[in-house]
Scaffold this active site. Structure first.
Site, PDB file in Angstrom:
ATOM      1  N   LYS A 186       0.880   4.271   6.508  1.00 21.49           N
ATOM      2  CA  LYS A 186       0.030   5.187   5.450  1.00 21.49           C
ATOM      3  C   LYS A 186       0.243   6.296   6.113  1.00 21.49           C
ATOM      4  O   LYS A 186       0.773   7.115   7.085  1.00 21.49           O
ATOM      5  CB  LYS A 186      -1.203   5.039   6.205  1.00 21.49           C
ATOM      6  CG  LYS A 186      -2.152   4.205   5.783  1.00 21.49           C
ATOM      7  CD  LYS A 186      -2.221   3.531   4.612  1.00 21.49           C
ATOM      8  CE  LYS A 186      -2.486   2.014   4.203  1.00 21.49           C
ATOM      9  NZ  LYS A 186      -2.139   1.004   4.791  1.00 21.49           N
TER      10      LYS A 186
ATOM     11  N   SER B  97       0.944  -1.102  -0.141  1.00 22.66           N
ATOM     12  CA  SER B  97      -0.492  -0.400  -0.340  1.00 22.66           C
ATOM     13  C   SER B  97       0.840   1.431   0.176  1.00 22.66           C
ATOM     14  O   SER B  97       0.112   2.418  -0.450  1.00 22.66           O
ATOM     15  CB  SER B  97      -1.062  -0.147   0.718  1.00 22.66           C
ATOM     16  OG  SER B  97       0.274   0.344   2.345  1.00 22.66           O
TER      17      SER B  97
END
Length: 144
Positions: free
Chosen positions: A98, A61
């Site tokens: 993230k 990701s």
């Protein structure tokens, strides 16, 4: 979402490091004329040892940010997370890595932004159990 797994790190040796005035990505020159120093991960990468841990990345990701599966993150829990930082978050019982997006904070939520177009941002509302576990200060990448 188990994007990161904590790992234990112990560095008890200094690694030799040959420093040149600059490192070019072109044709190498003989390095014997340059000074020799040592690379000490504790000194060079870890500014707050009591608040720093390592994590191994699982998943893709964050690949467009240069963070790939198998990379090791050096995470400093003493750094104050800021908008745009890459963070390790603990969300509803799972760790994830993230980018922290605080642009919607005044609207009552924040987001965790992936760096891969195949993933959507994660919206975090007041009823979510969320904590910034630490700020990613470094990544260590294996090339071969």
């Amino acid at each position: 979402m188990k994007d990161i797994k904590n790992i234990k790190g112990e560095f008890d040796k200094n690694l030799p490091l040959q420093l040149a005035p600059e490192i070019k990505a072109g044709f190498p020159s003989p390095a014997e004329d340059y000074l020799h120093e040592s690379l000490d991960f504790n000194r060079d990468l870890i500014k707050h040892p009591e608040a720093t841990f390592y994590g191994r990345v699982h998943g893709d990701s964050m690949e467009d940010a240069g963070i790939s599966k198998g990379d090791i993150t050096v995470v400093d829990r003493s750094l104050e997370p800021q908008h745009g930082d890459t963070v390790v978050g603990y969300l509803n019982g799972e760790f994830t890595v993230k980018k922290l997006d605080l642009t919607h904070k005044k609207d009552g939520y924040i987001e965790l932004q992936p760096a891969n177009k195949n993933y959507s941002p994660i919206r975090i509302d007041a009823d979510d159990h969320f904590e910034v576990w630490g700020v990613v200060a470094w990544t260590i990448k294996k090339w071969r």
